[in-house]
Scaffold this motif. Structure first.
Motif, mmCIF file in Angstrom:
data_model
loop_
_atom_site.group_PDB
_atom_site.id
_atom_site.type_symbol
_atom_site.label_atom_id
_atom_site.label_comp_id
_atom_site.label_asym_id
_atom_site.label_seq_id
_atom_site.Cartn_x
_atom_site.Cartn_y
_atom_site.Cartn_z
ATOM 1 N N TYR A 1 27.291 67.618 77.665
ATOM 2 C CA TYR A 1 28.636 67.388 76.743
ATOM 3 C C TYR A 1 29.624 68.504 76.846
ATOM 4 C CZ TYR A 1 31.605 65.697 72.890
ATOM 5 O OH TYR A 1 32.856 65.559 72.184
ATOM 6 N N VAL A 2 29.320 69.916 76.538
ATOM 7 C CA VAL A 2 29.995 70.686 76.700
ATOM 8 C C VAL A 2 30.560 71.303 78.178
ATOM 9 C CG1 VAL A 2 30.124 73.556 76.648
ATOM 10 C CG2 VAL A 2 29.106 72.200 74.832
ATOM 11 N N LEU A 3 29.772 70.660 79.067
ATOM 12 C CA LEU A 3 30.144 70.951 80.515
ATOM 13 C C LEU A 3 31.303 70.253 80.877
ATOM 14 C CD1 LEU A 3 29.795 71.763 83.557
ATOM 15 C CD2 LEU A 3 28.102 70.260 83.800
ATOM 16 N N GLY A 4 31.143 68.741 80.198
ATOM 17 C CA GLY A 4 32.063 67.819 80.583
ATOM 18 C C GLY A 4 33.451 68.156 79.932
ATOM 19 N N LEU A 5 33.228 68.575 78.602
ATOM 20 C CA LEU A 5 34.559 68.960 77.899
ATOM 21 C C LEU A 5 35.312 70.112 78.773
ATOM 22 C CD1 LEU A 5 33.478 68.947 74.086
ATOM 23 C CD2 LEU A 5 35.341 67.457 75.120
ATOM 24 N N THR A 6 34.541 71.026 79.106
ATOM 25 C CA THR A 6 34.988 72.369 79.731
ATOM 26 C C THR A 6 35.659 71.774 80.997
ATOM 27 O OG1 THR A 6 33.451 73.683 78.943
ATOM 28 C CG2 THR A 6 34.645 74.617 80.920
ATOM 29 N N TYR A 7 35.109 70.975 81.873
ATOM 30 C CA TYR A 7 35.440 70.307 83.261
ATOM 31 C C TYR A 7 36.614 69.504 82.843
ATOM 32 C CZ TYR A 7 35.870 67.799 87.544
ATOM 33 O OH TYR A 7 36.265 66.917 88.712
ATOM 34 N N ASN A 8 36.845 68.774 81.831
ATOM 35 C CA ASN A 8 38.018 67.857 81.460
ATOM 36 C C ASN A 8 39.174 68.589 81.267
ATOM 37 O OD1 ASN A 8 39.049 65.512 81.284
ATOM 38 N ND2 ASN A 8 39.029 65.590 78.899
ATOM 39 N N GLY A 9 38.857 69.785 80.434
ATOM 40 C CA GLY A 9 40.095 70.742 80.127
ATOM 41 C C GLY A 9 40.680 71.501 81.243
ATOM 42 N N ALA A 10 39.990 71.600 82.327
ATOM 43 C CA ALA A 10 40.337 72.421 83.627
ATOM 44 C C ALA A 10 40.401 71.636 84.509
ATOM 45 C CB ALA A 10 39.201 73.588 83.968
ATOM 46 N N ARG A 11 40.312 70.279 84.521
ATOM 47 C CA ARG A 11 40.307 69.580 85.707
ATOM 48 C C ARG A 11 41.465 69.464 86.473
ATOM 49 N NH1 ARG A 11 41.403 64.006 86.855
ATOM 50 N NH2 ARG A 11 40.047 63.058 88.522
ATOM 51 N N LEU A 12 42.791 69.372 85.679
ATOM 52 C CA LEU A 12 43.904 69.378 86.338
ATOM 53 C C LEU A 12 44.129 70.416 87.443
ATOM 54 C CD1 LEU A 12 46.949 68.195 86.935
ATOM 55 C CD2 LEU A 12 47.560 69.494 84.732
ATOM 56 N N TRP A 13 43.979 71.883 86.897
ATOM 57 C CA TRP A 13 44.356 72.741 87.616
ATOM 58 C C TRP A 13 43.322 73.028 88.447
ATOM 59 C CZ3 TRP A 13 49.119 73.341 87.829
ATOM 60 C CH2 TRP A 13 49.965 73.103 86.374
ATOM 61 N N TRP A 14 41.919 72.913 88.334
ATOM 62 C CA TRP A 14 40.883 72.991 89.278
ATOM 63 C C TRP A 14 41.134 72.134 90.513
ATOM 64 C CZ3 TRP A 14 37.107 75.517 91.299
ATOM 65 C CH2 TRP A 14 36.099 74.731 91.857
ATOM 66 N N TYR A 15 41.611 70.665 90.129
ATOM 67 C CA TYR A 15 41.714 69.946 91.308
ATOM 68 C C TYR A 15 42.787 70.160 91.880
ATOM 69 C CZ TYR A 15 41.944 64.977 93.036
ATOM 70 O OH TYR A 15 41.757 63.677 93.678
ATOM 71 N N PHE A 16 43.946 70.995 91.499
ATOM 72 C CA PHE A 16 45.458 71.220 92.235
ATOM 73 C C PHE A 16 44.831 72.401 93.157
ATOM 74 C CE2 PHE A 16 49.176 73.966 92.418
ATOM 75 C CZ PHE A 16 49.858 72.884 93.206
ATOM 76 N N GLY A 17 44.061 73.493 92.565
ATOM 77 C CA GLY A 17 43.950 74.665 93.129
ATOM 78 C C GLY A 17 42.966 74.600 94.427
ATOM 79 N N CYS A 18 41.718 73.903 93.919
ATOM 80 C CA CYS A 18 40.498 73.756 94.954
ATOM 81 C C CYS A 18 40.856 72.659 95.937
ATOM 82 C CB CYS A 18 39.227 73.388 94.323
ATOM 83 S SG CYS A 18 37.797 73.256 95.362
ATOM 84 N N TYR A 19 41.339 71.621 95.720
ATOM 85 C CA TYR A 19 41.377 70.499 96.583
ATOM 86 C C TYR A 19 42.897 70.415 97.265
ATOM 87 C CZ TYR A 19 37.046 69.193 94.684
ATOM 88 O OH TYR A 19 35.789 69.340 94.187
ATOM 89 N N PHE A 20 43.865 71.344 96.713
ATOM 90 C CA PHE A 20 45.135 71.255 97.551
ATOM 91 C C PHE A 20 45.713 72.753 97.923
ATOM 92 C CE2 PHE A 20 49.807 71.383 97.378
ATOM 93 C CZ PHE A 20 50.167 70.482 98.057
ATOM 94 N N CYS A 21 45.764 73.348 97.033
ATOM 95 C CA CYS A 21 46.073 74.953 97.528
ATOM 96 C C CYS A 21 45.339 75.430 98.440
ATOM 97 C CB CYS A 21 46.384 75.632 96.322
ATOM 98 S SG CYS A 21 47.657 75.182 95.116
ATOM 99 N N LEU A 22 44.001 75.317 98.009
ATOM 100 C CA LEU A 22 42.719 76.242 99.138
ATOM 101 C C LEU A 22 43.120 75.553 100.756
ATOM 102 C CD1 LEU A 22 40.604 77.804 99.714
ATOM 103 C CD2 LEU A 22 39.192 76.207 98.728
ATOM 104 N N PRO A 23 42.918 74.471 100.773
ATOM 105 C CA PRO A 23 42.745 73.855 102.210
ATOM 106 C C PRO A 23 44.426 74.015 102.951
ATOM 107 C CG PRO A 23 42.713 72.056 100.697
ATOM 108 C CD PRO A 23 42.625 73.223 99.992
ATOM 109 N N THR A 24 45.583 73.959 102.036
ATOM 110 C CA THR A 24 46.664 74.151 102.769
ATOM 111 C C THR A 24 47.032 75.642 102.912
ATOM 112 O OG1 THR A 24 47.571 72.188 101.306
ATOM 113 C CG2 THR A 24 49.074 73.656 102.283
ATOM 114 N N LEU A 25 46.814 76.302 101.921
ATOM 115 C CA LEU A 25 47.131 77.720 102.465
ATOM 116 C C LEU A 25 46.111 78.385 103.350
ATOM 117 C CD1 LEU A 25 47.864 79.036 98.702
ATOM 118 C CD2 LEU A 25 49.468 78.252 100.569
#
Length: 342
Positions: free
Chosen positions: A195-219
């Motif tokens: 439950y804590v893992l899900g809450l933490t992931y949900n809170g960071a999901r937007l920027w994790w998604y943007f950073g890991c799956y968009f910025c990382l491969p692009t740059l």
């Protein structure tokens, strides 16, 4: 009272309304993506698997990407279209959880594959005068592919924790069955750790998604491709006649990797926009608008999976040549070819 639970599903194609045209459009686009995705990815896998001289590490990475793209298009796209047309999840909560999981894992596989391709292309450009040819043994290749798959699957696991299937009454309620929606909501029945893992992931999901799956491969692709292009230009100035063809093929492959990164970034942008709007502006946007944007973002991800092999067939001479043979004889690549592997 029991009859209230035996309502009929609304037919999306009859009677003809404004929504009917949208249903036909979704069906046609999905059919096109499914056809191109299956044919293109199966052809790419066949070319690499049945021709020893196409089994370089770069081509093995591309075949691995084609396998994952085939799985996503073949299994996820029909379920997404079925839900869009009927407002019902075919496999219930299982499909509600597994489709987002596979979609995010697909982004991870593509991200890590692009990074691995960039590294391999730089090595190839650095050794082009020595006729670089990485046809590795199956143990080494399997280990590299396993790292990509395991990493992508593990990073996507939290998606399974934050999804729930909820049922909502339609308006008017007596016409159709209640509408099923797959929403981001963490179940309170989960163990405390999850439950804590899900809450933490949900809170960071937007920027994790943007950073890991968009910025990382692009740059990573931009800087690696620039370095690789510099090495190729240097090799061209010092080349002899025998290595010019290999240099040309390395340049083609470098351009193909850049094109794949551009395609990937273009297809991921709608998903990031949808995440931002859902997080910060959901209260001011109609639900149907968010649902349409979510559908478009999913179709764009499926489109990426379908168009990737088409790009390779258009930009890489060895793939183009063998694909032309494949159209006339599905076993064309069984015959060894003494051309360059990439």
């Amino acid at each position: 009272m029991e009859s209230a639970h035996l309502k009929l599903h609304k037919n999306p194609f009859y009677p003809v309304t404004a929504e009917t045209y949208g249903a036909y459009a979704v069906l046609i686009v999905a059919g096109l993506i499914l056809s191109v995705g299956i044919i293109g990815n199966v052809s790419l896998m066949c070319i690499v698997c049945h021709n020893y001289y196409m089994r370089s590490i770069s081509n093995s990475l591309l075949a691995n990407l084609a396998l994952w793209d085939f799985v996503v298009v073949f299994f996820c796209l029909p379920l997404v279209v079925f839900h869009e047309l009927t407002k019902d999840w075919l496999l219930g909560e299982f499909s509600c959880r597994i489709i987002p999981y596979l979609e995010v894992a697909s982004l991870g596989v593509t991200t890590f594959t692009l990074c691995a391709l960039c590294i391999d292309r730089f090595r190839a450009a650095n050794n082009v005068q020595n006729y670089y040819e990485m046809i590795e043994n199956w143990v080494s290749t399997t280990a590299k592919l396993a790292v990509i798959w395991i990493g992508a699957l593990l990073l996507a696991l939290p998606e399974l924790l934050i999804r729930q299937l909820v049922t909502e009454e339609t308006d008017p309620p007596e016409v159709t069955t209640p509408c099923e929606r797959c929403v981001i909501r963490i179940s309170t029945d989960l163990p405390d750790t999850l439950y804590v893992l899900g809450l933490t992931y949900n809170g960071a999901r937007l920027w994790w998604y943007f950073g890991c799956y968009f910025c990382l491969p692009t740059l990573f692709t931009i800087f690696s491709s620039l370095a690789t292009a510099h090495k190729i230009r240097k090799a061209e100035r010092n080349s002899v006649r025998g290595s010019k063809k290999q240099i040309q093929l390395e340049s083609q492959m470098n351009c193909a990797v850049v094109a794949l990164a551009i395609l990937y970034g273009f297809c991921v942008i709608p998903e990031n926009i949808c995440n931002i709007l859902s997080t910060y502006m959901a209260a001011g946007i109609p639900r149907r608008t968010l649902e349409i944007l979510k559908l478009v973002s999913q179709l764009m991800l499926f489109c990426k999976s379908a168009v990737t092999p088409v790009l390779l067939f258009c930009l890489c001479q060895p793939f183009t040549r063998c694909h032309s043979r494949l159209q006339s004889d599905c076993r064309c690549c069984l015959a060894p070819s003494h051309n360059a592997p990439d």
